[in-house]
Design an enzyme around this catalytic site. Structure first.
Site, PDB file in Angstrom:
ATOM      1  CB  SER A  63      77.453  32.187  54.022  1.00  0.00           C
ATOM      2  OG  SER A  63      76.121  32.283  53.623  1.00  0.00           O
ATOM      3  CE  LYS A  66      75.885  32.014  50.104  1.00  0.00           C
ATOM      4  NZ  LYS A  66      75.229  31.567  51.308  1.00  0.00           N
ATOM      5  CE1 TYR A 190      73.511  28.917  49.201  1.00  0.00           C
ATOM      6  CE2 TYR A 190      71.370  28.501  50.206  1.00  0.00           C
ATOM      7  CZ  TYR A 190      72.505  29.271  50.098  1.00  0.00           C
ATOM      8  OH  TYR A 190      72.656  30.386  50.881  1.00  0.00           O
ATOM      9  CE1 TYR A 242      76.697  36.795  52.972  1.00  0.00           C
ATOM     10  CE2 TYR A 242      76.755  37.369  55.299  1.00  0.00           C
ATOM     11  CZ  TYR A 242      76.821  36.433  54.308  1.00  0.00           C
ATOM     12  OH  TYR A 242      77.024  35.137  54.631  1.00  0.00           O
ATOM     13  CB  VAL A 260      73.532  32.784  59.449  1.00  0.00           C
ATOM     14  CG1 VAL A 260      73.372  34.045  58.621  1.00  0.00           C
ATOM     15  CG2 VAL A 260      73.066  31.554  58.701  1.00  0.00           C
TER      16      VAL A 260
HETATM   17  N1  GLN Z   1      72.019  28.834  54.501  1.00  0.00           N
HETATM   18  C1  GLN Z   1      71.923  30.233  54.788  1.00  0.00           C
HETATM   19  C2  GLN Z   1      70.909  30.904  53.867  1.00  0.00           C
HETATM   20  O1  GLN Z   1      70.863  30.575  52.731  1.00  0.00           O
HETATM   21  C3  GLN Z   1      73.263  30.849  54.648  1.00  0.00           C
HETATM   22  C4  GLN Z   1      73.246  32.329  54.933  1.00  0.00           C
HETATM   23  C5  GLN Z   1      74.509  32.835  55.564  1.00  0.00           C
HETATM   24  O2  GLN Z   1      75.273  32.136  56.203  1.00  0.00           O
HETATM   25  N2  GLN Z   1      74.656  34.115  55.454  1.00  0.00           N
HETATM   26  O3  GLN Z   1      70.152  31.749  54.256  1.00  0.00           O
END
Ligand code: GLN
Length: 306
Positions: A63, A66, A190, A242, A260
Site C-alpha cells: 500500500s 498508493k 492495482y 487505516y 502489508v
Molecule cells: N495489495 C494489498 C491489498 O490490496 C495492499 C494492502 C495493504 O498494504 N494494506 O490487500
C-alpha cells in the site's frame, strides 16, 4: 545529533517485540517471506544517511504504492480528483466494504483499497493498459534515481488469484459508476502497483521528494505544486495507517504510509524521510517493529512535527 547511536539503541529496545505478529498471509506469495527481518534507513534532507540491518533488501511495497498513484492522479486531475475520492480518514480496515456501500461508491480517501482502485482506474483511462504500468514504474524509478526497480508479477498474480475482497470493492465501485474501465484491467494494474519491490534506502530517497516543501515537485514527468505536495502529506498524516491512523499520529507524530509487506515510510517536511521494514504485522496490517521503532525515534530525537 548522534543518529546512528540513537538508532542502534532503538534496535535493542524493540527486541522484546521481535516475535510478535506474523507476516501477511492472505497474499500467498507474501506468506513465503522470512518474517524475522528488519531494516531501517533515515535520510536527512541535507544528504546524510543512517541505516540499520537489512536496509538494502527489497520487499513488496504494497500500500505504500498508493502514495505514488495519488501523486500521479493529483497531477493529472487536480481538484477534479476529489469528485471521485474523498480526503477523510476511514476509521476502518484498509479493505473494508461497509462504508463504501453506505457512501454510495465514493471511497473515503485514496489510501484505503477502494480509493486506490479508483486512482488505478484514473491512470488506466488516461494512459491505457500498457502505458499505465510503464509510466507508473518510470515515476517510481525517477523518484529514487534507480532504474532497476521492478514489479513482481508473481506477487501480483498471487494476490489476483485470491483477491476476492478487492474484486468485491471494484464491483461495488463500478455499480456506482466510479470505475470507467474493465474491472479485471483495473485490478490488474492495482495489484501490479502493490507488487513493486523496493528497499528502505530507495523508499527513503523516494519520500524525500514529498518532504521537500520549498520547491515544486517534478519527477519522471509528474508535476505537483507545493500546495499539492503538502496536501498529500496531510492525507498521509490523517489516513496513512487505516484504522490505526490516529494511533500513529499520536505515538509517532509524522505523516506516513504503511503496507502489508511490512514497510512503513514516514517523513518530517524539510528535514528527513525514514523507512522501516519488518514483515510481522499487527491485526491492523501495520508492522509491529516498524511502528515501535518510529515511535522511539521521534521520542528519543524529539523530532516530530508536533
Ligand atoms: N495489495 C494489498 C491489498 O490490496 C495492499 C494492502 C495493504 O498494504 N494494506 O490487500
Amino acid at each position: 545529533m548522534e543518529y546512528q547511536t540513537i538508532l542502534e539503541h532503538i534496535y535493542q529496545e524493540i527486541q522484546p517485540l521481535a516475535k510478535e505478529g506474523k507476516q501477511a498471509d492472505y497474499i500467498p506469495a507474501l506468506a513465503k517471506v522470512n518474517p524475522d527481518q528488519f531494516g531501517l534507513c533515515l535520510r536527512l534532507m541535507k544528504g546524510k544517511v543512517y541505516e540499520l540491518g537489512a536496509a538494502d533488501v527489497r520487499f513488496s511495497i504494497q500500500s505504500i504504492s498508493k502514495v505514488f498513484s495519488l501523486a500521479m492522479t493529483l497531477s493529472l486531475k487536480g481538484e477534479a480528483l476529489w469528485d471521485r475520492v474523498g480526503v477523510e480518514p476511514s476509521g476502518s480496515a484498509f479493505n473494508s466494504l461497509v462504508q463504501l456501500e453506505y457512501e454510495h461508491g465514493k471511497p473515503r480517501n485514496p489510501f484505503i483499497n477502494a480509493g486506490a482502485i479508483v486512482t488505478s482506474d484514473i491512470l488506466l483511462s488516461h494512459y491505457g493498459r500498457e502505458q499505465a504500468e510503464t509510466v507508473f514504474l518510470e515515476f517510481v524509478r525517477a523518484l529514487c534515481g534507480n532504474n532497476d526497480i521492478c514489479y513482481n508479477p508473481e506477487v501480483a498474480e498471487s494476490e489476483q488469484s485470491t483477491g476476492y475482497l478487492n474484486a468485491s470493492i471494484a464491483y461495488l465501485l463500478k455499480y456506482h459508476h466510479n470505475i470507467e474501465n474493465d474491472i479485471h484491467d483495473v485490478l490488474h494494474l492495482y495489484f501490479m502497483m502493490c507488487s513493486v519491490e523496493m528497499n528502505c534506502r530507495e523508499l527513503s530517497q523516494a519520500f524525500l521528494a514529498f518532504a521537500r516543501s520549498n520547491a515544486p515537485f517534478n519527477h519522471g514527468g509528474i508535476e505537483l505544486t507545493m500546495s499539492q505536495v503538502k496536501r498529500i502529506n496531510a492525507i498521509m498524516q490523517t489516513c496513512g495507517f487505516y484504522d490505526e491512523a490516529g494511533e500513529f499520529s499520536f505515538k509517532v507524530g509524522l505523516p506516513g504510509k504503511s503496507g502489508v509487506g511490512g514497510g512503513i515510510v514516514a517523513l518530517y517536511p524539510s528535514r528527513y524521510a525514514i523507512t522501516v521494514w519488518s514483515p510481522r504485522l499487527n491485526e491492523k496490517g501495520n508492522s509491529i517493529l516498524g511502528m515501535k521503532a518510529l515511535e522511539l525515534f521521534t521520542t528519543e530525537t524529539s523530532e516530530s512535527i508536533f
